[in-house]
Scaffold this motif. Sequence first.
Motif, PDB file in Angstrom:
ATOM      1  N   SER A   8       0.885  -1.359   0.064  1.00  0.00           N
ATOM      2  CA  SER A   8       0.023  -0.057   0.005  1.00  0.00           C
ATOM      3  C   SER A   8       0.581   1.142   0.031  1.00  0.00           C
ATOM      4  O   SER A   8       1.697   1.389   0.555  1.00  0.00           O
ATOM      5  CB  SER A   8      -0.857   0.130   1.125  1.00  0.00           C
ATOM      6  N   LEU A   9       0.349   2.388  -0.799  1.00  0.00           N
ATOM      7  CA  LEU A   9       1.139   3.615  -0.776  1.00  0.00           C
ATOM      8  C   LEU A   9       0.187   4.604  -0.034  1.00  0.00           C
ATOM      9  O   LEU A   9       0.571   5.654  -0.263  1.00  0.00           O
ATOM     10  CB  LEU A   9       1.532   4.019  -2.227  1.00  0.00           C
ATOM     11  N   ARG A  10      -0.789   4.110   0.592  1.00  0.00           N
ATOM     12  CA  ARG A  10      -1.689   5.143   1.232  1.00  0.00           C
ATOM     13  C   ARG A  10      -0.790   6.142   2.183  1.00  0.00           C
ATOM     14  O   ARG A  10       0.185   5.462   2.906  1.00  0.00           O
ATOM     15  CB  ARG A  10      -2.775   4.320   2.168  1.00  0.00           C
ATOM     16  N   GLY A  11      -1.127   7.346   2.275  1.00  0.00           N
ATOM     17  CA  GLY A  11      -0.276   8.218   3.111  1.00  0.00           C
ATOM     18  C   GLY A  11       0.974   8.634   2.470  1.00  0.00           C
ATOM     19  O   GLY A  11       1.658   9.404   3.200  1.00  0.00           O
ATOM     20  N   LYS A  12       1.362   8.098   1.541  1.00  0.00           N
ATOM     21  CA  LYS A  12       2.744   8.498   0.858  1.00  0.00           C
ATOM     22  C   LYS A  12       2.410   9.492  -0.250  1.00  0.00           C
ATOM     23  O   LYS A  12       1.619   9.638  -1.171  1.00  0.00           O
ATOM     24  CB  LYS A  12       3.275   7.256   0.059  1.00  0.00           C
ATOM     25  N   ARG A  13       3.426  10.527  -0.502  1.00  0.00           N
ATOM     26  CA  ARG A  13       3.443  11.291  -1.713  1.00  0.00           C
ATOM     27  C   ARG A  13       4.282  11.115  -2.478  1.00  0.00           C
ATOM     28  O   ARG A  13       5.804  11.101  -2.328  1.00  0.00           O
ATOM     29  CB  ARG A  13       3.530  12.921  -1.001  1.00  0.00           C
ATOM     30  N   ALA A  14       4.212  10.965  -3.859  1.00  0.00           N
ATOM     31  CA  ALA A  14       5.037  10.491  -4.757  1.00  0.00           C
ATOM     32  C   ALA A  14       5.177  11.439  -5.986  1.00  0.00           C
ATOM     33  O   ALA A  14       4.253  12.326  -6.303  1.00  0.00           O
ATOM     34  CB  ALA A  14       4.367   9.189  -5.684  1.00  0.00           C
ATOM     35  N   LEU A  15       6.363  12.069  -6.520  1.00  0.00           N
ATOM     36  CA  LEU A  15       6.863  13.070  -7.184  1.00  0.00           C
ATOM     37  C   LEU A  15       7.256  12.099  -8.579  1.00  0.00           C
ATOM     38  O   LEU A  15       8.343  11.471  -8.251  1.00  0.00           O
ATOM     39  CB  LEU A  15       7.708  14.010  -6.844  1.00  0.00           C
ATOM     40  N   ILE A  16       6.702  12.319  -9.803  1.00  0.00           N
ATOM     41  CA  ILE A  16       6.994  11.853 -10.908  1.00  0.00           C
ATOM     42  C   ILE A  16       7.206  12.906 -11.974  1.00  0.00           C
ATOM     43  O   ILE A  16       6.215  13.550 -12.362  1.00  0.00           O
ATOM     44  CB  ILE A  16       6.067  10.764 -11.334  1.00  0.00           C
ATOM     45  N   THR A  17       8.376  12.597 -12.328  1.00  0.00           N
ATOM     46  CA  THR A  17       8.786  13.463 -13.411  1.00  0.00           C
ATOM     47  C   THR A  17       8.499  13.262 -14.730  1.00  0.00           C
ATOM     48  O   THR A  17       8.331  11.975 -15.136  1.00  0.00           O
ATOM     49  CB  THR A  17      10.424  13.846 -13.630  1.00  0.00           C
ATOM     50  N   GLY A  18       8.642  14.177 -15.697  1.00  0.00           N
ATOM     51  CA  GLY A  18       7.961  13.691 -17.281  1.00  0.00           C
ATOM     52  C   GLY A  18       6.614  12.898 -17.209  1.00  0.00           C
ATOM     53  O   GLY A  18       6.421  11.980 -18.054  1.00  0.00           O
ATOM     54  N   ALA A  19       5.693  13.378 -16.308  1.00  0.00           N
ATOM     55  CA  ALA A  19       4.468  12.650 -16.173  1.00  0.00           C
ATOM     56  C   ALA A  19       3.282  13.251 -17.114  1.00  0.00           C
ATOM     57  O   ALA A  19       2.084  12.698 -16.811  1.00  0.00           O
ATOM     58  CB  ALA A  19       4.270  12.310 -14.895  1.00  0.00           C
ATOM     59  N   GLY A  20       3.413  14.113 -17.919  1.00  0.00           N
ATOM     60  CA  GLY A  20       2.432  14.473 -18.747  1.00  0.00           C
ATOM     61  C   GLY A  20       1.624  13.514 -19.732  1.00  0.00           C
ATOM     62  O   GLY A  20       0.701  13.643 -20.193  1.00  0.00           O
ATOM     63  N   GLN A  21       2.700  12.460 -20.154  1.00  0.00           N
ATOM     64  CA  GLN A  21       2.250  11.572 -20.847  1.00  0.00           C
ATOM     65  C   GLN A  21       2.927  10.228 -20.857  1.00  0.00           C
ATOM     66  O   GLN A  21       3.880  10.246 -20.020  1.00  0.00           O
ATOM     67  CB  GLN A  21       2.512  11.776 -22.332  1.00  0.00           C
ATOM     68  N   GLY A  22       2.643   9.142 -21.509  1.00  0.00           N
ATOM     69  CA  GLY A  22       3.661   8.185 -21.617  1.00  0.00           C
ATOM     70  C   GLY A  22       3.799   7.271 -20.305  1.00  0.00           C
ATOM     71  O   GLY A  22       2.690   7.000 -19.654  1.00  0.00           O
ATOM     72  N   ILE A  23       5.022   6.756 -20.019  1.00  0.00           N
ATOM     73  CA  ILE A  23       5.309   5.901 -18.900  1.00  0.00           C
ATOM     74  C   ILE A  23       4.936   6.623 -17.644  1.00  0.00           C
ATOM     75  O   ILE A  23       4.531   6.162 -16.740  1.00  0.00           O
ATOM     76  CB  ILE A  23       6.661   5.322 -19.076  1.00  0.00           C
ATOM     77  N   GLY A  24       5.499   7.937 -17.577  1.00  0.00           N
ATOM     78  CA  GLY A  24       5.232   8.729 -16.429  1.00  0.00           C
ATOM     79  C   GLY A  24       3.809   8.834 -15.892  1.00  0.00           C
ATOM     80  O   GLY A  24       3.336   8.529 -14.893  1.00  0.00           O
ATOM     81  N   LEU A  25       2.740   9.050 -16.876  1.00  0.00           N
ATOM     82  CA  LEU A  25       1.565   9.330 -16.572  1.00  0.00           C
ATOM     83  C   LEU A  25       0.854   7.950 -16.202  1.00  0.00           C
ATOM     84  O   LEU A  25       0.085   7.869 -15.241  1.00  0.00           O
ATOM     85  CB  LEU A  25       0.652  10.017 -17.778  1.00  0.00           C
ATOM     86  N   THR A  26       1.462   6.779 -16.969  1.00  0.00           N
ATOM     87  CA  THR A  26       0.689   5.477 -16.192  1.00  0.00           C
ATOM     88  C   THR A  26       1.432   5.259 -15.287  1.00  0.00           C
ATOM     89  O   THR A  26       0.506   4.688 -14.320  1.00  0.00           O
ATOM     90  CB  THR A  26       1.320   4.532 -17.398  1.00  0.00           C
ATOM     91  N   LEU A  27       2.474   5.375 -14.776  1.00  0.00           N
ATOM     92  CA  LEU A  27       3.017   5.102 -13.430  1.00  0.00           C
ATOM     93  C   LEU A  27       2.213   6.122 -12.499  1.00  0.00           C
ATOM     94  O   LEU A  27       2.124   5.531 -11.208  1.00  0.00           O
ATOM     95  CB  LEU A  27       4.554   5.367 -13.298  1.00  0.00           C
ATOM     96  N   ALA A  28       2.111   7.283 -12.558  1.00  0.00           N
ATOM     97  CA  ALA A  28       1.145   8.120 -11.624  1.00  0.00           C
ATOM     98  C   ALA A  28      -0.135   7.327 -11.480  1.00  0.00           C
ATOM     99  O   ALA A  28      -0.569   7.539 -10.444  1.00  0.00           O
ATOM    100  CB  ALA A  28       0.977   9.583 -12.562  1.00  0.00           C
ATOM    101  N   ARG A  29      -0.813   6.947 -12.556  1.00  0.00           N
ATOM    102  CA  ARG A  29      -2.088   6.263 -12.408  1.00  0.00           C
ATOM    103  C   ARG A  29      -2.035   5.058 -11.486  1.00  0.00           C
ATOM    104  O   ARG A  29      -2.744   4.797 -10.546  1.00  0.00           O
ATOM    105  CB  ARG A  29      -2.445   5.825 -13.815  1.00  0.00           C
TER     106      ARG A  29
END
Length: 253
Positions: A8-29
């Motif tokens: 679980s990542l509940r309570g965690k804050r994640a920063l993802i760079t280059g996440a406007g599309q592609g792999i970054g956006l998918t990993l954000a999801r």
Amino acid sequence: MTTSELFSLRGKRALITGAGQGIGLTLARGLAGAGADLVINDIDAARLESAVAQLRGEGATVEGRRFDVTQAAEIEGALADIAGEIDVLINNAGIHRRAPLESMPLETWRAVIDTNLTSAFLVTRAVVPGMLRRGGGKIINICSLNAEISRPTIANYSAAKGGLKMLTRAMAVEWGGRNVQANAISPGYMRTDLTGTLTIDPVFDRAICARTPAGRWGEPHELIGAAVFLASRASDFVNGQILVVDGGLLSAL
Ligand code: NAP
């Protein structure tokens, strides 16, 4: 702890760079699906805004921060109020600028090294003091098969991703004693805008499908499992590893 608590990542804050599309956006999801709150970055403000709107529409808690990952002052300015509160950092932003090595312009070399390698140093330097202060954190660098094997016209990219692989190990030994784990994911050939010109090249497409034991290109969502694992407590004793997600390509001749 139950298995679902472990991942679980509940309570965690994640920063993802280059996440406007592609792999970054998918990993954000994917990370949002495991309970994380998101801060997503891209260099393109409109693309970033649209990604934030998409993720919010899917129920994620997310904010966007536009900055260029190659510019230290921009990174520090954009993250000033939250840099100390990031639990998971995914250094994902990356570019390709293909050219024959014998005639590659210096700007082309530098752009790729700066965006794919120096960026991870700069963004990590901005957020890791907060992780160290708060007693833990997770860094995930998005490498590539090209950290291991290369092909003509991508020497800059291979050198950058090979450097990122070693930067991952250097981070692991530097901060492992303070409960910050640094690992990498090396995707194989995945269908995104970055590889768009290759996916529609029938000769390249045939070659990749023939070389990959899975017999096909990967899809970005197939990286989510690795990212959630490396972002979660399930990987607390995993440090300095390069997790290759490539349908078996690297094992095949
Ligand atoms: P993508 O679709 O091009 O997405 C990357 C995003 O990062 C784009 O929105 C891009 O904007 C942004 N970006 C570029 N330079 C930036 C900067 N200086 N500051 C902030 N954002 C920036 O690429 P992807 O395929 O998802 O790739 C993501 C990562 O996976 C990269 O590190 C790539 O090397 C790695 N990777 C991809 C594959 C694959 O098969 N797709 C395989 C192995 C590794 P622009 O479009 O404006 O440049």
